[in-house]
Design an enzyme around this catalytic site. Structure first.
Site, PDB file in Angstrom:
ATOM      1  CD  GLU A  38      -3.059  -0.468   0.022  1.00  0.00           C
ATOM      2  OE1 GLU A  38      -3.458   0.702   0.008  1.00  0.00           O
ATOM      3  OE2 GLU A  38      -3.396  -1.312  -0.830  1.00  0.00           O
ATOM      4  CB  CYS A 193     -13.785   2.649 -13.136  1.00  0.00           C
ATOM      5  SG  CYS A 193     -14.671   4.220 -12.993  1.00  0.00           S
ATOM      6  CB  CYS A 200     -19.012   2.667 -19.301  1.00  0.00           C
ATOM      7  SG  CYS A 200     -18.184   4.051 -18.496  1.00  0.00           S
ATOM      8  CB  CYS A 203     -18.411  -1.079 -15.878  1.00  0.00           C
ATOM      9  SG  CYS A 203     -18.444  -0.716 -14.120  1.00  0.00           S
ATOM     10  CB  CYS A 209     -22.539   3.786 -13.208  1.00  0.00           C
ATOM     11  SG  CYS A 209     -21.325   5.111 -13.258  1.00  0.00           S
TER      12      CYS A 209
HETATM   13  S1  SF4 Z   1     -19.993   2.463 -15.539  1.00  0.00           S
HETATM   14 FE1  SF4 Z   1     -19.426   3.921 -13.976  1.00  0.00          FE
HETATM   15  S2  SF4 Z   1     -18.224   2.786 -12.496  1.00  0.00           S
HETATM   16 FE2  SF4 Z   1     -18.312   1.582 -14.376  1.00  0.00          FE
HETATM   17  S3  SF4 Z   1     -16.507   2.142 -15.551  1.00  0.00           S
HETATM   18 FE3  SF4 Z   1     -18.141   3.468 -16.215  1.00  0.00          FE
HETATM   19  S4  SF4 Z   1     -17.958   5.255 -14.938  1.00  0.00           S
HETATM   20 FE4  SF4 Z   1     -16.786   3.663 -13.944  1.00  0.00          FE
END
Ligand code: SF4
Length: 346
Positions: A38, A193, A200, A203, A209
């Site tokens: 970290e 992201c 997206c 995702c 989102c």
């Molecule tokens: S949908 Fe939203 S959380 Fe997913 S990659 Fe796109 S911006 Fe990021």
């Protein structure tokens, strides 16, 4: 909030198929390994950290050898990673953990955040990944995912925005598989992201989102607002006599202390009166030259140079100012705007 359950489940499902599972610090995620990774990852990309991490672990496999090492030795193994305060804090923390906690990282948030270089998010990572306790983290990747998912406006470094993000991060925590969930958050931010090209369509959070569904994901998180700094104005009297210019040495305290500059005042009339009184200049036929701007960290200075070419009436006291040939002036200690002004004058 129904979203919270879905959020964690969706993320964990994605993690099972796409999460990163081969990073060296994931192989035996002791609190020591989590902590070291970290700290290394705070300002550095994963790809760079891997080699440093492996070398470091080979030389300092646990808290005790790190605590006993000389600081120079620790810094040598950090060399190239930059931000050396991290390495010094790492060493100090290892010594405290070794002496006060018998070499085992404490298991409470309060104790962890009292150790040098460990903030709330790093402590959260140690508690979740190292001890499987239920805590949120809020590193850069998680901030980016959450600001987008909830379309949170404002700069995340702002206290109110950050508090809001911590609350959201806490509210979304699942009751099981906490280590995988935290790792999944990091992985989603790092691999999908991403800052400038979020993927997206692939995702797992896409359907809920807000940034994706109502705006543009890359509008989040908002950038740090630029500070507006005040502007001040001053006048210079540039007195030219043939190929010579008159300069005075600035007081040792204050801006450009001890450097050579043109006589300067905030007001034009004040400057003229000062030069007539102190240097016996006959100030007439003033020509206003183009303005210059110089930006300091805390204000912007607009400089209005006034050129006079008449000869001085009397003898000038050399302790307060002197005439210099333009070429010789360049050898003096000059403030940057004086130097650039002289270049334009030449
Ligand atoms: S949908 Fe939203 S959380 Fe997913 S990659 Fe796109 S911006 Fe990021």
């Amino acid at each position: 909030m129904t979203t919270s359950f879905n959020f964690a489940d969706a993320l964990l499902d994605w993690f099972d198929h796409h999460g990163r599972k081969n990073l060296p610090w994931q192989q035996n995620p002791t609190p020591y390994h989590v902590w070291l990774s970290e700290i290394m990852l705070q300002q550095t990309q994963v790809a760079t950290v891997i080699d440093y991490y492996n070398r470091f672990i080979h030389r300092f496999p646990d808290v005790q050898p790190l605590a006993k090492a000389k600081q120079d030795d620790v810094l040598a193994y950090w060399s190239g990673l930059g931000y050396y305060a991290r390495a010094r804090n790492l060493h100090k923390t290892a010594q405290i953990v070794s002496e006060e906690y018998t070499g085992r990282f404490p298991k409470t948030l309060e104790e962890l955040i009292n150790l040098p270089g460990i903030g709330r998010s790093t402590a959260g990572a140690i508690l979740t990944l190292g001890y499987h306790q239920k805590y949120p983290i809020l590193d850069g990747n998680v901030k980016r995912v959450l600001t987008r998912f909830f379309a949170i406006s404002g700069w995340p470094g702002n206290k109110k925005v950050e508090d809001n993000l911590w609350q959201k991060a806490e509210s979304l925590l699942p009751d099981k598989r906490i280590a995988n969930y935290i790792q999944a958050q990091m992985d989603l931010g790092a691999t999908l992201c991403t800052r400038s090209k979020p993927d997206c369509p692939d995702c797992p959070l896409q359907s809920h989102c807000l940034a994706y569904n109502t705006a543009s994901p890359t509008d989040y998180p908002e950038k740090k607002p630029k500070k507006t700094i005040p502007t001040r104005t001053c006048y210079w009297l540039v007195c030219q006599n043939g190929d010579e210019l008159f300069l005075e040495q600035r007081p040792s305290a204050g801006i450009w202390g001890g450097l050579w500059s043109f006589p300067e005042r905030q007001e034009k009339e004040e400057l003229i009166a000062y030069c007539e009184r102190t240097f016996h200049f006959s100030v007439d036929n003033i020509e206003q030259l183009p303005e210059l701007t110089h930006v300091f960290s805390h204000f912007k200075l607009t400089i209005r140079p006034l050129l006079i070419t008449s000869r001085p009436k009397g003898v000038t006291d050399k302790s307060v100012g002197n005439w210099y040939k333009i070429d010789d002036i360049m050898q003096l200690g000059l403030p940057a705007p004086v130097r650039s002004f002289l270049h334009t004058l030449q």
